[in-house]
Design an enzyme around this catalytic site. Structure first.
Site, short mmCIF file in Angstrom:
data_model
loop_
_atom_site.label_atom_id
_atom_site.label_comp_id
_atom_site.label_asym_id
_atom_site.label_seq_id
_atom_site.Cartn_x
_atom_site.Cartn_y
_atom_site.Cartn_z
N PRO A 2 0.83 -1.21 0.00
CA PRO A 2 0.00 0.00 0.00
C PRO A 2 0.86 1.26 0.00
O PRO A 2 1.87 1.35 0.70
CB PRO A 2 -0.79 -0.12 1.30
CG PRO A 2 -0.80 -1.58 1.60
CD PRO A 2 0.51 -2.10 1.12
N GLU A 3 0.45 2.24 -0.80
CA GLU A 3 1.17 3.50 -0.87
C GLU A 3 0.36 4.57 -0.14
O GLU A 3 -0.65 4.27 0.51
CB GLU A 3 1.41 3.87 -2.34
CG GLU A 3 2.23 2.80 -3.07
CD GLU A 3 2.50 3.14 -4.54
OE1 GLU A 3 2.45 4.33 -4.91
OE2 GLU A 3 2.76 2.19 -5.31
N ARG A 119 0.47 -12.46 5.22
CA ARG A 119 1.90 -12.64 4.97
C ARG A 119 2.78 -12.18 6.13
O ARG A 119 3.98 -12.43 6.14
CB ARG A 119 2.31 -11.89 3.69
CG ARG A 119 1.53 -12.35 2.46
CD ARG A 119 2.01 -11.64 1.21
NE ARG A 119 1.07 -11.79 0.13
CZ ARG A 119 1.23 -11.24 -1.08
NH1 ARG A 119 2.28 -10.49 -1.32
NH2 ARG A 119 0.32 -11.42 -2.01
#
Length: 283
Positions: A2-3, A119
């Site tokens: 995510p940015e 993850r």
């Protein structure tokens, strides 16, 4: 990963249920994510009022009444979802916990916030609010692109004498905070600048053009709820849809959208990441 727009979207989605509200308890279902959780995290968070939520680069910070701040990084697959919000913006009933719901924030107002991370590349830490900016994860981060400290002058100074490609320079968090691969590709296409051009060789005029373009792209992406690629969802569980407006990213082989350009989007690899651009109109 995510940015800035995705992290901003999540932070804004959490605000109605967390900002100004008290954390009743925190359930931690494993000892770590990317690194171990801070000592006695549950006990230090229980009973704390969240004074405000803020974003620094790709991190969410929750400033607490007790003088500490909870730092949250979503990693590659982390997401935070809200249920039981008394304001009625989310589902009233709490869904069953999922396998990868590693941290659960139970709010006094009845909301439940689940941090899910299959993850486990996400992270959480507790730090002193007064010295937060000197924390090892935040100390070297550059100006926020949507803030007043980011300007033509700061970018020109940062690019001076740099031989690295402009794309690499814009991804450097010490130069500008929060930009990632997707939005740098979009900004460079919008400004007609080749991602391979050395940052230090760009004229002041061309560097200056990056500043409003960065703001425009980021603001449009935030308005669209971010870009949903693979795992990203907002705090309410919705998918972002800015990916439907991509000019370059992920459009390999497709026609360039710039009026009058007959080129097609190409993909190259820079520093191990895919770069999408038009070699006809980006110079």
């Amino acid at each position: 990963m995510p940015e800035l727009p995705e992290v901003e979207t999540v932070m804004r989605g959490l605000a109605p249920s967390m900002e100004g509200e008290v954390i009743a308890s925190v359930d931690v279902h494993r000892p770590d994510l990317r690194w171990p959780f801070p000592e006695n995290m549950s006990g230090r968070l229980a009973g704390q009022k969240v004074l405000r939520l803020r974003r620094r680069s790709k991190y969410i910070l929750a400033d607490l009444a007790g003088g500490e701040s909870l730092l949250i990084h979503l990693g590659m697959s982390g997401r935070m979802t809200v249920s039981g919000d008394p304001l009625g913006q989310f589902a009233h009933n709490h869904p069953p916990l999922e396998k990868h719901d590693h941290v659960i924030f139970n709010m006094v107002n009845g909301a439940r916030i689940a941090f899910n991370d299959p993850r486990r590349f996400g992270a959480m830490d507790l730090l002193n609010t007064a010295t937060a900016e000197s924390h090892k994860l935040l100390a070297k981060i550059g100006p926020e692109p949507l803030g007043n400290s980011f300007s033509e002058d700061t970018l020109v100074a940062a690019f001076k004498n740099r031989s690295s490609p402009v794309k690499t320079a814009l991804l450097d968090q010490r130069i500008v905070a929060g930009l990632g691969n997707i939005y740098v590709c979009e900004v460079l296409h919008m400004t007609g600048i080749s991602p391979t051009r050395p940052a230090g060789k760009l004229s002041r005029k061309r560097v200056a053009s990056l500043v409003p373009a960065i703001r425009q792209v980021l603001e449009a992406a935030i308005k669209a709820g971010g870009s949903s690629l693979k795992d990203f969802r907002s705090a309410g569980g919705e998918l972002g849809y800015f990916q439907h407006s991509f000019r370059a990213y992920g459009r390999e082989g497709e026609t360039c959208v710039n009026e009058g350009c007959k080129g097609a989007i190409k993909r190259i690899t820079q520093s191990g990441r895919s770069t999408f651009y038009c070699n006809m109109c980006q110079r």
